[in-house]
Design a protein around this motif. Structure first.
Motif, PDB file in Angstrom:
ATOM      1  N   PHE A 119       0.828  -1.211   0.000  1.00  0.00           N
ATOM      2  CA  PHE A 119       0.000   0.000   0.000  1.00  0.00           C
ATOM      3  C   PHE A 119       0.860   1.258   0.000  1.00  0.00           C
ATOM      4  N   ASP A 120       2.086   1.140   0.574  1.00  0.00           N
ATOM      5  CA  ASP A 120       2.990   2.286   0.541  1.00  0.00           C
ATOM      6  C   ASP A 120       3.431   2.573  -0.883  1.00  0.00           C
ATOM      7  N   SER A 121       3.622   1.505  -1.666  1.00  0.00           N
ATOM      8  CA  SER A 121       4.252   1.722  -2.962  1.00  0.00           C
ATOM      9  C   SER A 121       3.272   1.683  -4.129  1.00  0.00           C
ATOM     10  N   SER A 353      14.735  -0.665   8.237  1.00  0.00           N
ATOM     11  CA  SER A 353      14.660   0.338   7.172  1.00  0.00           C
ATOM     12  C   SER A 353      13.482  -0.024   6.280  1.00  0.00           C
ATOM     13  N   TYR A 354      12.861   1.001   5.668  1.00  0.00           N
ATOM     14  CA  TYR A 354      11.641   0.763   4.888  1.00  0.00           C
ATOM     15  C   TYR A 354      11.876   0.024   3.586  1.00  0.00           C
ATOM     16  N   GLY A 355      13.056   0.224   3.018  1.00  0.00           N
ATOM     17  CA  GLY A 355      13.337  -0.512   1.785  1.00  0.00           C
ATOM     18  C   GLY A 355      14.748  -1.029   1.864  1.00  0.00           C
ATOM     19  N   PRO A 360      18.516   3.199   7.256  1.00  0.00           N
ATOM     20  CA  PRO A 360      17.796   2.652   8.405  1.00  0.00           C
ATOM     21  C   PRO A 360      17.060   3.767   9.152  1.00  0.00           C
ATOM     22  N   VAL A 361      15.831   3.453   9.598  1.00  0.00           N
ATOM     23  CA  VAL A 361      15.038   4.419  10.347  1.00  0.00           C
ATOM     24  C   VAL A 361      15.202   4.161  11.843  1.00  0.00           C
ATOM     25  N   LEU A 362      15.414   2.892  12.198  1.00  0.00           N
ATOM     26  CA  LEU A 362      15.673   2.528  13.605  1.00  0.00           C
ATOM     27  C   LEU A 362      17.033   1.851  13.670  1.00  0.00           C
ATOM     28  N   GLY A 379      10.058  12.408  21.075  1.00  0.00           N
ATOM     29  CA  GLY A 379      11.161  12.748  20.177  1.00  0.00           C
ATOM     30  C   GLY A 379      10.640  13.609  19.065  1.00  0.00           C
ATOM     31  N   LYS A 380      11.574  14.201  18.330  1.00  0.00           N
ATOM     32  CA  LYS A 380      11.161  15.095  17.251  1.00  0.00           C
ATOM     33  C   LYS A 380      10.386  14.316  16.189  1.00  0.00           C
ATOM     34  N   SER A 381       9.669  15.034  15.376  1.00  0.00           N
ATOM     35  CA  SER A 381       8.966  14.412  14.263  1.00  0.00           C
ATOM     36  C   SER A 381       9.987  13.728  13.353  1.00  0.00           C
ATOM     37  N   GLY A 382       9.658  12.525  12.946  1.00  0.00           N
ATOM     38  CA  GLY A 382      10.578  11.810  12.054  1.00  0.00           C
ATOM     39  C   GLY A 382      11.643  11.021  12.787  1.00  0.00           C
ATOM     40  N   SER A 383      11.559  10.993  14.134  1.00  0.00           N
ATOM     41  CA  SER A 383      12.604  10.284  14.877  1.00  0.00           C
ATOM     42  C   SER A 383      12.374   8.774  14.893  1.00  0.00           C
ATOM     43  N   GLY A 384      11.198   8.329  14.439  1.00  0.00           N
ATOM     44  CA  GLY A 384      10.980   6.896  14.303  1.00  0.00           C
ATOM     45  C   GLY A 384       9.991   6.294  15.289  1.00  0.00           C
ATOM     46  N   LYS A 385       9.222   7.146  15.983  1.00  0.00           N
ATOM     47  CA  LYS A 385       8.301   6.636  17.004  1.00  0.00           C
ATOM     48  C   LYS A 385       7.206   5.764  16.390  1.00  0.00           C
ATOM     49  N   THR A 386       6.558   6.281  15.360  1.00  0.00           N
ATOM     50  CA  THR A 386       5.481   5.527  14.717  1.00  0.00           C
ATOM     51  C   THR A 386       6.022   4.245  14.099  1.00  0.00           C
ATOM     52  N   THR A 387       7.187   4.372  13.491  1.00  0.00           N
ATOM     53  CA  THR A 387       7.803   3.195  12.884  1.00  0.00           C
ATOM     54  C   THR A 387       8.016   2.125  13.942  1.00  0.00           C
ATOM     55  N   LEU A 388       8.526   2.541  15.089  1.00  0.00           N
ATOM     56  CA  LEU A 388       8.807   1.582  16.158  1.00  0.00           C
ATOM     57  C   LEU A 388       7.538   0.814  16.556  1.00  0.00           C
ATOM     58  N   PHE A 395       3.288  -4.749  10.979  1.00  0.00           N
ATOM     59  CA  PHE A 395       2.935  -4.091   9.725  1.00  0.00           C
ATOM     60  C   PHE A 395       4.167  -4.087   8.828  1.00  0.00           C
ATOM     61  N   TYR A 396       5.310  -4.021   9.472  1.00  0.00           N
ATOM     62  CA  TYR A 396       6.583  -4.143   8.769  1.00  0.00           C
ATOM     63  C   TYR A 396       7.427  -5.138   9.543  1.00  0.00           C
ATOM     64  N   ALA A 397       8.272  -5.852   8.830  1.00  0.00           N
ATOM     65  CA  ALA A 397       9.145  -6.801   9.507  1.00  0.00           C
ATOM     66  C   ALA A 397      10.476  -6.120   9.791  1.00  0.00           C
ATOM     67  N   LEU A 597       5.250  19.972  19.848  1.00  0.00           N
ATOM     68  CA  LEU A 597       6.528  19.415  19.501  1.00  0.00           C
ATOM     69  C   LEU A 597       6.441  18.731  18.147  1.00  0.00           C
ATOM     70  N   ASP A 598       5.363  17.982  17.995  1.00  0.00           N
ATOM     71  CA  ASP A 598       5.210  17.187  16.792  1.00  0.00           C
ATOM     72  C   ASP A 598       3.768  17.277  16.346  1.00  0.00           C
ATOM     73  N   PRO A 599       3.473  18.273  15.515  1.00  0.00           N
ATOM     74  CA  PRO A 599       2.071  18.444  15.125  1.00  0.00           C
ATOM     75  C   PRO A 599       1.544  17.244  14.366  1.00  0.00           C
TER      76      PRO A 599
HETATM   77  P1  ADP Z   1       7.741   9.829  13.994  1.00  0.00           P
HETATM   78  O1  ADP Z   1       6.590   8.935  14.299  1.00  0.00           O
HETATM   79  O2  ADP Z   1       8.748   9.894  15.085  1.00  0.00           O
HETATM   80  O3  ADP Z   1       7.344  11.170  13.538  1.00  0.00           O
HETATM   81  P2  ADP Z   1       8.131   8.057  11.781  1.00  0.00           P
HETATM   82  O4  ADP Z   1       8.333   6.723  12.385  1.00  0.00           O
HETATM   83  O5  ADP Z   1       6.797   8.375  11.221  1.00  0.00           O
HETATM   84  O6  ADP Z   1       8.558   9.173  12.796  1.00  0.00           O
HETATM   85  O7  ADP Z   1       9.195   8.254  10.625  1.00  0.00           O
HETATM   86  C1  ADP Z   1      10.548   7.942  10.767  1.00  0.00           C
HETATM   87  C2  ADP Z   1      11.235   8.033   9.423  1.00  0.00           C
HETATM   88  O8  ADP Z   1      10.753   7.020   8.577  1.00  0.00           O
HETATM   89  C3  ADP Z   1      10.995   9.336   8.716  1.00  0.00           C
HETATM   90  O9  ADP Z   1      12.246   9.738   8.183  1.00  0.00           O
HETATM   91  C4  ADP Z   1      10.037   9.010   7.621  1.00  0.00           C
HETATM   92  O10 ADP Z   1      10.344   9.760   6.483  1.00  0.00           O
HETATM   93  C5  ADP Z   1      10.304   7.545   7.355  1.00  0.00           C
HETATM   94  N1  ADP Z   1       9.060   6.824   6.985  1.00  0.00           N
HETATM   95  C6  ADP Z   1       7.932   6.771   7.699  1.00  0.00           C
HETATM   96  N2  ADP Z   1       7.000   5.983   7.103  1.00  0.00           N
HETATM   97  C7  ADP Z   1       7.566   5.527   5.965  1.00  0.00           C
HETATM   98  C8  ADP Z   1       7.129   4.659   4.915  1.00  0.00           C
HETATM   99  N3  ADP Z   1       5.913   4.106   4.906  1.00  0.00           N
HETATM  100  N4  ADP Z   1       7.974   4.411   3.898  1.00  0.00           N
HETATM  101  C9  ADP Z   1       9.207   4.968   3.890  1.00  0.00           C
HETATM  102  N5  ADP Z   1       9.684   5.777   4.844  1.00  0.00           N
HETATM  103  C10 ADP Z   1       8.882   6.065   5.879  1.00  0.00           C
END
Ligand code: ADP
Length: 613
Positions: A119-121, A353-355, A360-362, A379-388, A395-397, A597-599
């Motif tokens: 769905f991302d791609s 990493s996403y691809g 690497p994001v984490l 943490g700041k926006s983009g620091s990887g919280k949602t990814t974690l 959702f991702y391996a 901090l992170d809108p």
């Molecule tokens: P946060 O939740 O801390 O704001 P995210 O986990 O959303 O941070 O994002 C961390 C990094 O991963 C960002 O650099 C973002 O660009 C990248 N990223 C987030 N989602 C995807 C995705 N689906 N595909 C590729 N890169 C992503």
């Protein structure tokens, strides 16, 4: 846009067509009935010619013609022809619609299994248009084309057979033109398929642009994006039209061209037939029948050539459909299942990493979360919280390291079992166009008794507004809950999570759409829910996580600090700095400022019409 279409010329059309015909196989019986009907239909054509021969011959010999038999025969031929045509058309349509139905449902079911990466791609407009538009193109190839091939093919065969029977030497003329017809058909096929692919792609663009502009109409209007969207849509629609017209041109040139070739054959035939030697050999009846039958070849030949466009469209569509059906589903090799986990989490050197080629994001995360503990991620926006947190429901391996739940690697759990233990509330609340009750008791919770729904809604402070709704819990929420405010939507999402009663709770900016007042309310509700559950909270307002058992500060995918609120403040490091940024106004006085901090990307995003609560 056409340049980004992958040219799939190397995929054999026949292989794809065979796979498509595989979908017709279960409907063999109706298919055979239909073919039977068309054979009857085709035979009546020859019967008609035969009748002509008889009439002419009888008249020629000056013999008695039966005034009853011939009209009767005529009517009978059309009766039989009608029955054949009904059987043929009805049953072929049954097969066609069944194939579309099957492909469509199979595609949709497969979509339910595809991983986040898909769905991302893949752009959603294109995916939707595969399910709606492309699949319809297949009908033609799977059935309409077969129908024409069978019906007209038989007509041609029978007529040709009859011609050969009348005079085989004359009929050889038709074989002469075969290669020329083949040449035209071959060229046209390639072009049809290429154009078809472009048409499909442009339909995807049309769907995509339209759905973006429709969903995001607020942003479009307020930022004056109308002209931009109109232009984008115009381009997509224009591309569709241009390619469709090219298709028509190809078809409109190739069909008469083939007919012309057949006409040459006919001309040659007549020229030969009028040769005195040949004329002497046959009766006038046979001569007329010969010309009539040869003339009757024109229509089926034309239809047979026209059907080529349909087949090629179908092949192009099938390619795109099979591409979706062949996309790898979520990796789900695990079979470990438990009724209820305790909720103990451990990350051991986890990187992600996403691809394969992306950064690497984490990075090498290691930490433990005890069962029932509440851990806040900041943490700041983009620091990887949602990814974690999105690694937990898989959702991702994760790329390397290990994540353990109750001591078992996540991958050991079956996906459905793993996800049963996790309740997730995100800032993008997804609501379905159904009642409030159905939105809370969604999915596997569909059968829970109403008291439980009410209890959950009360705990999430949702009952307050639900009671004011015209039909209470049975009120419809509109598409994605448009009839509700952002805060109301979020409270529903929280109620949904409460109702799920899972041992692990993930709150990803779950209170971002609430004003401070409702947030306080819900904060207490959430605290009650967090009791006894392992909770991961991502919050942009630091005030809401002060009570967390532990706060982990993420920076560029690394944990840079971890501890309780007071400890971290005393340490005067990253957290203290974030805290100062959020709680200081221009004069340096301590106030809570709304600027966060992170809108988060979705707060005013097109898909969350966040009305003030
Ligand atoms: P946060 O939740 O801390 O704001 P995210 O986990 O959303 O941070 O994002 C961390 C990094 O991963 C960002 O650099 C973002 O660009 C990248 N990223 C987030 N989602 C995807 C995705 N689906 N595909 C590729 N890169 C992503």
């Amino acid at each position: 846009m056409s340049e980004i279409i992958v040219e799939q010329a190397d995929v054999s059309g026949w292989a794809v067509y065979k796979r498509l015909l595989g979908y017709v196989r279960p409907y063999l019986r109706p298919f055979l009935i239909s073919i039977f009907g068309f054979i009857i239909y085709a035979s009546t054509q020859a019967a008609f010619v035969r009748l002509m021969e008889q009439i002419v011959d009888v008249i020629g010999k000056g013999g008695e013609i039966s005034r009853i038999m011939i009209p009767l025969a005529l009517v009978s031929i059309f009766l039989v022809r009608g029955i054949g045509s009904f059987l043929g058309n009805y049953y072929i349509a049954l097969v066609a619609r069944s194939v579309v139905f099957k492909l469509r449902t199979e595609m949709f079911n497969h979509l339910m299994k595809l991983p986040s990466l898909y769905f991302d791609s893949n752009n959603s407009g294109h995916t939707i248009s595969k399910v709606t538009y492309n699949v319809e193109q297949v009908t033609g190839a799977a059935t309409d084309a077969l129908k024409v091939i069978v019906r007209e093919g038989f007509t041609v065969l029978i007529l040709l057979g009859y011609l050969f029977y009348l005079n085989w030497r004359l009929s050889l003329v038709f074989l002469l033109v075969g290669p020329f017809i083949g040449l035209v058909v071959g060229y046209a096929s390639k072009r049809f398929r290429r154009l078809s692919r472009r048409i499909q792609h442009s339909m995807g663009d049309v769907t995509h642009v339209a759905s973006e502009a429709i969903n995001g109409y607020r942003v479009v209007r307020t930022f004056g994006g109308e002209e931009y969207e109109k232009k984008r849509f115009y381009d997509a629609a224009d591309q569709n039209m241009a390619q469709s017209m090219k298709m028509v041109v190809t078809s409109a040139i190739s069909a008469p061209l083939i007919q012309l070739i057949v006409a040459f054959a006919m001309g040659l035939l007549v020229w030969l037939a009028l040769h005195p030697d040949i004329l002497a050999d046959i009766t006038p009846g046979q001569f007329i029948a010969f010309l009539t039958a040869a003339g009757m070849l024109a229509k089926p030949t034309r239809q047979l050539t026209e059907v080529n466009a349909t087949i090629q469209k179908g092949i192009a569509a099938s390619l795109s459909i099979f591409e979706l059906l062949d996309a790898k589903p979520e990796h789900d090799p695990g079979s470990h299942e438990v009724e209820r986990v305790r909720g103990e989490l451990e990350f051991r050197g986890v990187s992600f990493s996403y691809g394969e080629s992306s950064e690497p994001v984490l990075h090498d995360l290691s930490f433990k979360v005890a069962a029932g503990e509440t851990v806040a991620l900041v943490g700041k926006s983009g620091s990887g919280k949602t990814t974690l947190v999105s690694l937990l429901p898989r959702f991702y391996a994760h790329t390397s390291g290990e994540i353990l739940l109750d001591g078992h690697p996540l991958a050991d759990y079956s996906l459905s079992n793993l996800r049963r233990h996790i309740a997730l509330v995100t800032q993008h609340v997804t609501l379905f166009n159904d009642t409030l009750a159905a939105n809370m008791a969604y999915g596997e919770m569909a059968d829970v008794p109403e008291e439980k729904i009410v209890a959950a809604a009360t705990a999430a402070h949702a009952m307050e507004f639900i009671d004011n709704m015209p039909e209470g819990l049975q009120t419809l929420v509109g598409e994605n809950g448009v009839l509700l405010s952002g805060g109301q939507r979020q409270r529903l999402a929280i109620a949904r999570a409460i109702l799920k009663d899972a041992p692990i709770l993930i709150l990803d900016e779950a209170t971002s759409a609430l004003d401070t007042e409702s947030e306080r309310h819900i904060q207490s509700a959430l605290e009650a829910v967090m009791e006894g559950r392992t909770t991961l909270v991502i919050a942009h307002r630091l005030s809401t996580i002060e009570a967390a058992d532990r706060i982990m500060v993420l920076d560029q995918g690394r944990i840079v600090e971890s501890g309780r609120h007071e400890e971290l403040l005393q340490r005067d490091g990253h957290y203290a700095q974030l805290h100062r940024m959020q709680f200081r106004d221009a004069d340096g006085d301590e106030v809570e400022v709304a600027a966060d901090l992170d809108p988060g990307p979705g707060v005013a995003g097109p898909d969350s019409p966040t009305k003030p609560d």
